[in-house]
Write an enzyme that holds these catalytic residues in place. Structure first.
Site, PDB file in Angstrom:
ATOM      1  N   ASP A  91       0.865  -1.180   0.000  1.00 58.15           N
ATOM      2  CA  ASP A  91       0.000   0.000   0.000  1.00 58.15           C
ATOM      3  C   ASP A  91       0.900   1.227   0.000  1.00 58.15           C
ATOM      4  O   ASP A  91       1.306   1.741   1.036  1.00 58.15           O
ATOM      5  CB  ASP A  91      -0.917  -0.014   1.213  1.00 58.15           C
ATOM      6  CG  ASP A  91      -2.013   1.032   1.089  1.00 58.15           C
ATOM      7  OD1 ASP A  91      -2.090   1.699   0.032  1.00 58.15           O
ATOM      8  OD2 ASP A  91      -2.795   1.190   2.044  1.00 58.15           O
ATOM      9  N   ALA A  92       1.236   1.666  -1.203  1.00 53.78           N
ATOM     10  CA  ALA A  92       2.296   2.647  -1.402  1.00 53.78           C
ATOM     11  C   ALA A  92       1.802   3.903  -2.111  1.00 53.78           C
ATOM     12  O   ALA A  92       2.479   4.922  -2.102  1.00 53.78           O
ATOM     13  CB  ALA A  92       3.424   2.012  -2.213  1.00 53.78           C
ATOM     14  N   LYS A  93       0.639   3.834  -2.747  1.00 57.52           N
ATOM     15  CA  LYS A  93       0.001   4.995  -3.402  1.00 57.52           C
ATOM     16  C   LYS A  93       0.975   5.734  -4.323  1.00 57.52           C
ATOM     17  O   LYS A  93       1.065   6.951  -4.293  1.00 57.52           O
ATOM     18  CB  LYS A  93      -0.560   5.948  -2.344  1.00 57.52           C
ATOM     19  CG  LYS A  93      -1.424   5.279  -1.242  1.00 57.52           C
ATOM     20  CD  LYS A  93      -2.882   5.259  -1.561  1.00 57.52           C
ATOM     21  CE  LYS A  93      -3.820   4.981  -0.399  1.00 57.52           C
ATOM     22  NZ  LYS A  93      -3.502   3.970   0.590  1.00 57.52           N
ATOM     23  N   ARG A  94       1.690   4.971  -5.162  1.00 56.69           N
ATOM     24  CA  ARG A  94       2.649   5.580  -6.056  1.00 56.69           C
ATOM     25  C   ARG A  94       1.979   6.035  -7.359  1.00 56.69           C
ATOM     26  O   ARG A  94       0.810   5.733  -7.613  1.00 56.69           O
ATOM     27  CB  ARG A  94       3.781   4.599  -6.365  1.00 56.69           C
ATOM     28  CG  ARG A  94       4.590   4.136  -5.149  1.00 56.69           C
ATOM     29  CD  ARG A  94       5.269   5.272  -4.419  1.00 56.69           C
ATOM     30  NE  ARG A  94       6.374   4.804  -3.588  1.00 56.69           N
ATOM     31  CZ  ARG A  94       6.315   4.546  -2.277  1.00 56.69           C
ATOM     32  NH1 ARG A  94       5.200   4.722  -1.607  1.00 56.69           N
ATOM     33  NH2 ARG A  94       7.395   4.129  -1.624  1.00 56.69           N
TER      34      ARG A  94
ATOM     35  N   ASP B  96      -1.775  10.059   1.443  1.00 58.57           N
ATOM     36  CA  ASP B  96      -2.611   8.971   1.952  1.00 58.57           C
ATOM     37  C   ASP B  96      -3.497   9.561   3.053  1.00 58.57           C
ATOM     38  O   ASP B  96      -3.467  10.767   3.296  1.00 58.57           O
ATOM     39  CB  ASP B  96      -1.698   7.849   2.487  1.00 58.57           C
ATOM     40  CG  ASP B  96      -2.362   6.474   2.451  1.00 58.57           C
ATOM     41  OD1 ASP B  96      -3.530   6.367   2.873  1.00 58.57           O
ATOM     42  OD2 ASP B  96      -1.719   5.524   2.006  1.00 58.57           O
TER      43      ASP B  96
END
Lengths: 273, 273
Positions: A91-94, B96
């Site tokens: 879960d890195a939201k890159r 996030d």
């Protein structure tokens, strides 16, 4: 892991639970702090206690990155310790321009061997496509997130629809139900049924159950599809269920409650599961 | 580094050049590969050769992350090697929910001591505010990016404006010109003047000059403000200007050309610089 393997896993375990390893040095039981790698010691105990009850682990990279290099060491030990056959999510939201997104995809798919990574959509098609090029790997694109800030842009008008609708509909042209999932927050209960109609086949990764207040019942009854199509993440509600010597037992009991509730919803469906 | 210090730096060096350290093991000169840390050896040479010509270095974290732990070691050595008094940017595109964004802010501001970090806006206010809480640190929010994918959402209608306008106008209520900058791509020449009118005071970090085809003249003549208000990034056009033993000299010559052109634009303005 491909789609059929994931669906089989859900069927076998009667679970669509994802345990979120948002492991925070400030919150883990004090007796672990004497370990050489307290974060890994914690994660190992949580994994041992929950691995038969969940189908996925989600590692929130921020909690590891903030510790610098030893955080990445804990992350690597953790992802290597997760039993093969359980789905892994970075879960890195890159997301960045194409040649940079390619580097991020290599990071999580090749270097750390995750099955999937969460990706932010703001930069559009060429920022997402590099993630979709990896066979049997998954891109999990932000659709409608669980937080209050989803009001600021995602739930605002974008032409004749809302922005999150545009994002999800557009991305469905980039990937398939075999390599693309969406993040849909459990706190967005007013939208869940509508979103499932709009996106009938793709898996949703659903955060927001537990500490953020989302309802497992709402998401399950409104957004399950014929293949289940859900990975419901619980982080704090499981990993911090207890804070003493027997924290892992407390985590197991919390996970077991979720799994048992999930089995009920799976059995209520009249579908292939 | 605060705003006045940054403006003074631009004035002293007659430069608003940011050198982008998108250092790729596949592209650095072969003779460096025998070093214990080839990426750092490359960056050190580039920094030594360009530090009097630029006001900022931008580290694209993806290129370091993909190498795993040794990549983060190279990143840490690099950011520690950059002389104090030069502005540092972690080009990480993070964002996030609130408690996670707080961890990302700690990562780049506390653990690695960057002056600034790039942030993605899709998750809204509570995903951005944690970055804005750190004194004398900067949040650089994606506004209108340089890539083709900016067409997909950023340049689409959002109510009575375009999405990037909504994002930038909304974010101006969250931060100030003293702690918030925006990414505005140099390739977006049709929009630059309009964007500067909409956002008169904030600094813009401008990627897209060089390899991506953006024009330094366009961005400078259309988007400079009374404090300059620009950090123009060039990555591949400088760091890969040469590929032999004298790559650092080639990089310096490329940087010098940019700096000299920038000095011209600074001297053409009738403002405080």
């Amino acid at each position: 892991m491909n789609r059929q393997e994931l669906v089989n896993l859900i069927k076998e375990k009667q679970s669509y639970l994802c345990v979120g390893l948002d492991t925070d040095m400030q919150k883990i039981p004090k007796h672990l702090l004497s370990h050489a790698d307290p974060v890994f010691a914690f994660n190992k105990a949580i994994i041992d206690a929950t691995k038969d009850l969940c189908v996925a682990y989600k590692i929130n990279t921020a909690f590891y990155e903030c510790m610098g290099i030893r955080g990445w060491e804990s992350l690597q030990r953790t992802v290597e310790y997760i039993p093969s056959g359980i789905f892994t999510i970075a879960d890195a939201k890159r997301g960045d321009i194409g040649n940079t997104s390619t580097q991020y995809a290599k990071t999580f798919f090749d270097t750390y061997k995750f099955d999937s990574v969460t990706v932010a959509p703001y930069m559009g098609k060429d920022s997402v496509l590099p993630f979709l090029q990896f066979p049997e790997k998954w891109t999990i694109l932000l659709g409608l997130t669980s937080n209050e800030g989803s009001q600021d842009f995602q739930l605002q008008q974008a032409g004749d629809e809302l922005l999150f609708e545009r994002v999800m509909k557009t991305a469905m042209e980039w990937g398939t139900p075999d390599n693309l999932m969406f993040v849909v927050g459990a706190t967005q209960s007013a939208q869940l049924g509508y979103i499932r109609k709009m996106v009938p086949d793709h898996f949703f990764l659903v955060p927001g159950v537990g500490a953020q207040g989302g309802s497992l019942q709402d998401i399950s009854t409104q957004a399950m599809n014929k293949d289940c199509g859900l990975l419901v993440n619980v982080s704090r509600g499981i990993i911090y269920a207890g804070n003493g010597e027997d924290f892992a037992t407390d985590a197991r009991n919390a996970a077991l409650q979720y799994q048992q509730e999930m089995a009920t919803y799976l059995n209520q469906t009249t579908v292939s599961l």
